[in-house]
Scaffold this motif. Structure first.
Motif, short mmCIF file in Angstrom:
data_model
loop_
_atom_site.label_atom_id
_atom_site.label_comp_id
_atom_site.label_asym_id
_atom_site.label_seq_id
_atom_site.Cartn_x
_atom_site.Cartn_y
_atom_site.Cartn_z
N GLY A 16 0.82 -1.20 0.00
CA GLY A 16 0.00 0.00 0.00
C GLY A 16 0.85 1.25 0.00
O GLY A 16 1.87 1.33 0.68
N ALA A 54 -2.43 6.74 0.88
CA ALA A 54 -3.53 6.18 0.10
C ALA A 54 -4.07 4.96 0.84
O ALA A 54 -3.42 4.40 1.72
N ASP A 55 -5.26 4.54 0.47
CA ASP A 55 -5.85 3.33 1.02
C ASP A 55 -4.98 2.15 0.62
O ASP A 55 -4.82 1.85 -0.56
N HIS A 114 -5.42 -0.97 0.71
CA HIS A 114 -6.13 -2.04 0.02
C HIS A 114 -6.42 -1.69 -1.43
O HIS A 114 -6.73 -2.58 -2.24
N ARG A 115 -6.32 -0.41 -1.80
CA ARG A 115 -6.52 0.02 -3.17
C ARG A 115 -5.20 0.23 -3.93
O ARG A 115 -5.20 0.55 -5.10
N ASP A 164 3.46 11.09 3.25
CA ASP A 164 2.18 10.85 2.59
C ASP A 164 1.96 11.85 1.46
O ASP A 164 1.55 11.50 0.35
#
Length: 380
Positions: free
Chosen positions: A319, A323-324, A326-327, A368
């Motif tokens: 990951g 950001a997410d 899982h995406r 981030d």
């Protein structure tokens, strides 16, 4: 190693955009000293620095300034393991006791190298009495971990091994090769890539004067105090061994072979990740088949030490920062407590690294922000 930045694929502004961003962060006081490096498809596209490496002397950050980057070094450790696996020196499903018989004490005999890479061997804690000098005694630390009773049966759960992870993998590497992992890193990864003086486990005494000095950011103590007091991770890691400015500036930490953390320049660790994805100046660390194996989702279980699901590959988190996860499961890498990070994405060919010396134990907002900026600019 070449420091030239080559803008490619229609993104001539990426270097200028990153440089302007970090200059503003330093000017605002949000950052003290910072490095950002980006490779794409094996070639450098960003090599930006700003601020001071040592606020006491005013020594500026340069591209080759190494920073203590805490657990960002775990991604370097994992890379060493994978290079050795590709050469047939190690195999992921080999029981650790085949190389290190003492590790089988108290029911750990079924633990494998794969379990170690995925934080699943069940020995996440060290005694509360330990201090930094204890960490510097590799043999004593390995004996202590080998004799530890597991918190769970190896392979049945996952939980972040903040301190013990590096010692287990480092000892496996030492037993398999006859060399400390710091030497293997230098000879098998760093030297071929031309970054032997910028990527370290155990900084030579002659090089300590080059290292950036960490400074605790305002609010660091409050950030730690705001974390749940009963978090298992805190029970597993004594305060004396929790990274902070004093810890990361300690010559004993910097100079010892402690592969749960590492000292590096951003351009060096970005170059290492780039060489996992592609050939970099004639050097490719692993082929595509190995890359797919080591970056595939290995576990997404709830982490017993931090209390939430943590997608992981073999030795890397999955990951993109900011950001997410899982995406963005194609992204693999490791952040470090304090705000440094490094990652790579086979889907885009990007390898990214950020190092900083304003140490903050809370959310890594700069990492981030820059990770998102690079990802969005590269796909614009």
């Amino acid at each position: 190693m070449s420091t030239a930045v080559e803008n490619r694929e229609g993104h001539p502004v990426m270097q200028q955009l990153v440089q302007r961003t970090i200059d503003l962060l330093v000017a605002s006081g949000e950052e003290l000293g910072i490095q950002v490096a980006v490779y794409r498809h094996g070639r450098p596209v960003v090599d930006a620095v700003a601020g001071v490496a040592d606020p006491a002397t005013g020594r500026p950050v340069t591209p080759d300034t190494p920073f203590f980057a805490a657990s960002t070094g775990k991604g370097v450790t994992a890379t060493v393991v994978h290079v050795l696996a590709e050469r047939g020196v190690l195999a992921y499903d080999t029981p650790i006791v085949d190389l290190w018989p003492e590790f089988g004490a108290h029911g750990k005999q079924k633990a494998t190298l794969r379990h170690a890479l995925t934080h699943s061997i069940g020995v996440p804690a060290v005694p509360a009495r330990l201090t930094v000098p204890d960490l510097a005694d590799r043999d004593a630390m390995c004996a202590l971990i080998a004799d530890a009773e597991p918190w769970w049966e190896p392979g049945t759960a996952t939980g972040y091994h903040a301190v013990t992870w590096g010692y287990v993998l480092g000892e496996v590497v030492r037993r398999a090769t006859g060399r400390p992992i710091s030497q293997v890193l230098r000879e098998e990864v760093a030297a071929p890539l031309g970054i032997a003086d910028e990527l370290y486990f155990g900084v030579p005494a002659s090089q300590l004067g080059r290292i950036a000095r960490l400074v605790d950011a305002p609010g660091s103590a409050e950030a730690i105090a705001a974390m749940p007091a009963d978090l298992p991770l805190f029970k597993a890691t004594p305060p004396a061994l929790t990274p902070g400015a004093d810890y990361g500036n300690n010559p004993l930490v910097l100079g010892s072979d402690i592969p749960s953390g590492g000292t590096m320049s951003a351009r060096a660790v970005a170059r290492m990740y780039a060489a996992l994805l592609d050939e970099v100046d004639g050097v490719r660390l692993v082929p595509d088949a190995r890359l797919r194996e080591i970056t595939a989702l290995a576990t997404a279980d709830t982490d017993r030490m931090i209390g939430f699901p943590a997608p992981r590959a073999l030795g890397y988190n999955l990951g993109r920062p900011g950001a997410d996860p899982h995406r963005t499961l194609t992204v693999f890498g490791m952040p470090g407590m304090g705000g440094s990070t490094a990652w790579a994405d086979p889907a885009t060919g990007l390898a990214f690294a950020l190092t900083r010396n304003r140490f903050f134990p809370g959310p890594a907002t700069t990492a981030d922000r820059l990770s998102t900026l690079i990802a969005e600019t590269a796909t614009a």
